[in-house]
Write an enzyme that holds these catalytic residues in place. Structure first.
Site, mmCIF file in Angstrom:
data_model
loop_
_atom_site.group_PDB
_atom_site.id
_atom_site.type_symbol
_atom_site.label_atom_id
_atom_site.label_comp_id
_atom_site.label_asym_id
_atom_site.label_seq_id
_atom_site.Cartn_x
_atom_site.Cartn_y
_atom_site.Cartn_z
ATOM 1 N N GLU B 92 77.381 39.162 1.556
ATOM 2 C CA GLU B 92 76.745 37.886 1.882
ATOM 3 C C GLU B 92 77.128 36.767 0.918
ATOM 4 O O GLU B 92 77.125 35.599 1.285
ATOM 5 C CB GLU B 92 75.222 38.036 1.917
ATOM 6 C CG GLU B 92 74.695 38.815 3.115
ATOM 7 C CD GLU B 92 74.619 40.309 2.868
ATOM 8 O OE1 GLU B 92 75.190 40.790 1.862
ATOM 9 O OE2 GLU B 92 73.997 41.015 3.680
ATOM 10 N N PHE B 154 59.472 46.785 4.097
ATOM 11 C CA PHE B 154 60.873 47.183 3.918
ATOM 12 C C PHE B 154 61.784 45.954 3.984
ATOM 13 O O PHE B 154 61.662 45.145 4.898
ATOM 14 C CB PHE B 154 61.258 48.188 5.006
ATOM 15 C CG PHE B 154 62.703 48.606 4.919
ATOM 16 C CD1 PHE B 154 63.165 49.303 3.819
ATOM 17 C CD2 PHE B 154 63.598 48.280 5.929
ATOM 18 C CE1 PHE B 154 64.491 49.693 3.728
ATOM 19 C CE2 PHE B 154 64.930 48.658 5.840
ATOM 20 C CZ PHE B 154 65.375 49.367 4.738
ATOM 21 N N GLN B 155 62.662 45.830 3.019
ATOM 22 C CA GLN B 155 63.610 44.708 2.916
ATOM 23 C C GLN B 155 62.896 43.353 2.874
ATOM 24 O O GLN B 155 63.407 42.369 3.393
ATOM 25 C CB GLN B 155 64.639 44.753 4.048
ATOM 26 C CG GLN B 155 65.598 45.935 3.892
ATOM 27 C CD GLN B 155 66.866 45.797 4.713
ATOM 28 O OE1 GLN B 155 66.872 45.189 5.768
ATOM 29 N NE2 GLN B 155 67.945 46.385 4.224
ATOM 30 N N LYS B 204 60.779 37.622 11.599
ATOM 31 C CA LYS B 204 61.294 38.299 12.782
ATOM 32 C C LYS B 204 60.434 38.000 14.011
ATOM 33 O O LYS B 204 60.967 37.823 15.114
ATOM 34 C CB LYS B 204 61.337 39.808 12.520
ATOM 35 C CG LYS B 204 62.165 40.557 13.541
ATOM 36 C CD LYS B 204 62.404 41.989 13.103
ATOM 37 C CE LYS B 204 63.240 42.720 14.134
ATOM 38 N NZ LYS B 204 63.440 44.129 13.758
ATOM 39 N N MET B 519 90.700 33.102 -19.577
ATOM 40 C CA MET B 519 90.006 32.047 -20.316
ATOM 41 C C MET B 519 89.105 32.662 -21.389
ATOM 42 O O MET B 519 88.949 32.103 -22.479
ATOM 43 C CB MET B 519 89.201 31.174 -19.354
ATOM 44 C CG MET B 519 88.670 29.897 -19.994
ATOM 45 S SD MET B 519 89.977 28.850 -20.671
ATOM 46 C CE MET B 519 90.269 27.717 -19.307
#
Lengths: 200, 620
Positions: B92, B154-155, B204, B519
């Site tokens: 993502e 959940f999640q 949802k 760097m």
């Protein structure tokens, strides 16, 4: 120094955390924060007092105005305004000590709002120094202060600066007709000691 | 709200798809029905998920970058009805960088889609990247059902809480009828004023519920008044007066020039007043590099003559830039003789780092439109003493320029950048990562047009280049796109090679491979006694890695091979990867050490013998 900001914000969940997050991020301590309804439906009014350097006022006001839920910001510190704070003070008091507390309350134009056998409650409205003055006098005269609840500072500009209310009430001719109306003040001056108003 | 006193049952909801049990059956509208409803400004009943796509389509979105998951599945289910291309990413974070690159390359809003919980938290780096560089992106995340919000379902993660400091604004949407107005407002906020990322978290059950949809009626209310400068404001006249009086002025051209599309107005200002133009990293391309008044990049790895000019200037005209610490060096000694005119859209940037003598707040294009008429009578006499002085110092300092050095068998990253610039005529869109190669690209690839350099300036996000390049290519399919990354940063998001393969994207990738986190190694060399702690990095054979994805590639070891490899990459249809094995311990010069003044730059040390990087006047 102490800065006082008046912000009109949308009355929605999470707005307070956005405002407080900004002060946290700038590592500025909030001295007091008062939130309540304003003259407009769906708009809350916040009075925020914060300790920051003299030059920080502009940046804090501008950053507050960047928040999408903030409709206007006014750094009212140096402006002519009315400042009030409400305090509830519970003092230990016996029938013997009550009478001199009543006298103090009279002098400070406070009110007794509750009386019990061992204590009484004083309601006092005024500027911070007045509230602190009463607490100090009580303590110095041997009365034990049991509990103090203070609202924090509320501020409103004096006089014609109330045009915001008039505008909201749609009173004709009061806002745009006035010489030097507040829209003039919107032009942001880079002067850090100047007036910092955004929006409205 | 249900009047039932029963506790919500999370078990019922987290099972994918079963949360729909209570919802009424979704009405079956074809895409044509939705189109007709939008065109005739009528209302149509849609599910929240369909409203998401219908609103995106109404906002002109044609491509989104995303990754499905449980809490966003209703939205994915509804996608088939809408003519929007979904690019499946591999992580993502990549979706946000792609949306970001898409926005930087095109000026349109980039859109990323993710599920709740880990999908949403993976967006954070990309949101912060877009926040620091003021890039308009809208991220849509699924959220657990509103009935179980706050229950550690959940999640579930409080993503609006997590992203508060890294978004311009964010929303939690729990009702289907809120989706269209909130999304439209999100697009308005992302683009207005100083742009930035906006996150919209949709539960949802809101995606599954049915609500009336009317695109026009969901239009956001007018934006809040902006403390915008006025035409009669005395500040404009003050600025004009300072400009006329200045003997040694320098224009500082920033990212705002590109965002405001103000290149033409900047050219007019510079040419009319004969003022040299220094550019920030993110401002590269905003002012054509080949213009006689273009000085080049300022700041930590800027050209020394640019920084010297700023230090000697009596007036700085800062246009759409914010005096970042990488640009100013130590503030105590920054431009000590100069008055400053600061033209900036964000009032909170005024006096933040550098005190402005005149502040002009507003869109750069609009402010210049107000300012230029005040300068109409200005004389554009030939080369001023100031320009002559700068051009002379430019001549001396240009000896660090390696562009025309002979090929002695070494391969330097600077050579690669220069050769790529020559091969593409400076017209490709180049997405760079973060580190040494980013600075070399900025120094040696001369950008002539706005929106041709896609790089993470403010946050300095390693792993940005590959996904951002994908976003740029999706936004501008007809443009040549090059991704330039170091061997370290490339490995952070190398999974997106697979996205390139799946989407058949014609992107060329140049890996500047020196076996170090370059760097970091440079700072360790300069400031930590060459203690190369954890900066040597092992890499896979990048060409084989590309081949594993079906992407052809080549390895280049010497400068003589560079042109042929570039030509091969450009001729090849589809993606191509070049692994440039460059000099291992090369540093970016010049450099301002942290805490030093702008003119106290570390210069390349002279070495004995015929060093191909040696600076001498003959190199020019």
């Amino acid at each position: 120094m102490l800065h006082t900001f008046v912000a009109l914000v949308e009355d929605k969940p999470g707005v307070l955390s956005r405002v407080s997050l900004l002060f946290r991020r700038l590592n500025v301590n909030i001295y007091s924060l008062v939130v309540g309804r304003s003259e407009r439906a769906g708009t809350s009014r916040m009075t925020i007092v914060a300790e920051a350097s003299a030059t920080a006022g502009h940046r804090i006001a501008a950053s507050l105005y960047k928040l999408e839920n903030v409709t206007s910001v006014d750094d009212v510190g140096a402006q002519a305004n009315v400042t009030r704070e409400l305090a509830l003070i519970k003092v230990a008091a016996t029938p013997q000590t009550r009478s001199h507390i009543f006298e103090l309350v009279e002098v400070f134009r406070a009110r007794i709002v509750d009386l019990a056998t061992e204590s009484l409650m004083i309601e006092l409205t005024g500027v911070e120094s007045k509230i602190e003055g009463l607490i100090q006098v009580l303590e110095e005269s041997g009365d034990q202060v049991l509990e103090v609840a203070r609202t924090g500072r509320m501020v409103m500009r004096r006089g014609r600066h109330g045009s915001r209310v008039l505008e909201a009430m749609r009173v004709p001719g009061m806002v745009n007709g006035e010489p030097g109306d507040e829209h003039e003040a919107e032009v942001l001056e880079p002067d850090v000691t100047g007036e910092h108003r955004f929006g409205e | 709200m249900s009047s039932s006193n029963e506790l919500p049952n999370p078990m019922q909801d987290w099972q994918m798809g079963r949360g729909a049990q209570a919802a009424p059956p979704a009405p079956r509208h074809s895409h044509q029905d939705v189109e007709t409803a939008v065109q005739t400004d009528s209302t149509i009943e849609l599910t929240g998920a369909e409203i998401v796509w219908a609103t995106l389509e109404g906002e002109g979105v044609r491509e989104v970058f995303g990754y499905p998951g449980g809490a966003i599945l209703p939205v994915y289910d509804a996608l088939r009805k809408f003519p929007i291309r979904h690019i499946l990413v591999r992580h993502e974070q990549g979706a946000t960088h792609m949306a970001d690159g898409y926005a930087r390359a095109s000026g349109r809003v980039g859109v990323a889609l993710a599920t709740s919980g880990p999908g949403a938290t993976n967006l954070v780096t990309g949101l912060a990247t877009a926040m620091l560089d003021s890039i308009p992106i809208v991220c849509i995340t699924g959220q657990v059902s509103s009935k179980v919000l706050g229950s550690d379902a959940f999640q579930e993660v409080d993503i609006t809480g997590v992203t508060l400091p890294v978004t311009k604004h964010n929303y939690l949407v729990t009702r289907a009828d809120e989706i269209a107005p909130v999304l439209r407002e999100a697009f308005a906020i992302a683009q207005s004023g100083r742009p930035g990322p906006v996150l919209v978290d949709i539960t949802k059950d809101a995606q599954q519920a049915v609500a009336p949809f009317n695109f026009k009626a969901a239009a956001p209310r007018p934006r809040r008044p902006h403390p915008m400068l006025r035409a009669e404001g005395s500040a404009v006249a003050d600025a004009a007066e300072l400009l006329r009086a200045a003997k040694r002025p320098v224009i500082l051209s920033g990212h705002g020039v590109i965002k405001a599309g103000a290149t033409e107005a900047m050219l007019t200002l510079a040419e009319r007043m004969q003022i040299p133009v220094a550019t920030t990293l993110l401002g590269l391309g905003g002012f054509p590099a080949s213009h006689p008044l273009a000085l080049g990049m300022m700041g930590m790895h800027g050209e020394s003559w640019v920084n010297d000019a700023i230090q000697k200037a009596d007036l700085l005209i800062a246009c759409g830039m914010r005096f970042d610490d990488r640009v100013t060096g130590t503030l105590a000694s920054y431009a000590p003789h100069a008055k400053k005119i600061h033209i900036e859209i964000d009032p909170s940037e005024i006096n933040k780092n550098v005190r402005a003598d005149v502040a002009l707040i507003g869109d750069l294009g609009e402010v210049l439109e107000l300012l230029l008429p005040h300068l109409s009578g200005a004389s554009a006499a030939g080369e001023s003493a100031w320009l002559r002085e700068i051009n002379q110092s430019k001549g001396e300092s240009a000896v660090r320029d390696i562009r025309n050095l002979p090929d002695l068998g070494h391969l330097y990253a600077a050579h690669v950048m220069h050769d790529l610039w020559r091969a593409t005529g400076g017209n490709a869109i180049v997405a760079t990562d973060v580190g040494q190669h980013q600075m070399w690209e900025a120094q040696y690839y001369r950008h002539e047009q706005p929106r041709t350099l896609i790089t993470s300036g403010g946050l300095g996000t390693m792993g940005f280049a590959l996904p951002a390049g994908i976003g740029a290519k999706v936004a501008c399919p007809d443009r040549e796109v090059w991704v330039i990354a170091g061997d370290g940063g490339f490995q952070m998001t190398a999974c997106e090679l697979s996205t390139i393969a799946q989407e058949h994207l014609d992107i060329n990738i140049a890996i500047v491979n020196n076996g170090y986190l370059g760097m970091v190694r440079q700072w360790q060399e300069f400031f930590y006694d060459k203690n190369y702690a954890s900066s040597p990095i092992l890499s896979p054979d990048f060409v084989k890695l590309a081949e594993a994805h079906g992407i052809p590639g080549a390895t280049v070891r010497a400068r003589g091979e560079v042109d042929a490899a570039l030509a091969l990459a450009r001729e090849t249809r589809g993606p191509f990867l070049i692994n440039f094995l460059v000099e291992k311990e090369e540093s970016v010069y010049p450099m301002i050490p942290a805490g030093a003044a702008l003119h106290e730059m570390i210069r390349r040390p002279a070495s004995a013998g015929p060093d191909p990087m040696l600076e001498s006047p003959d190199d020019v």
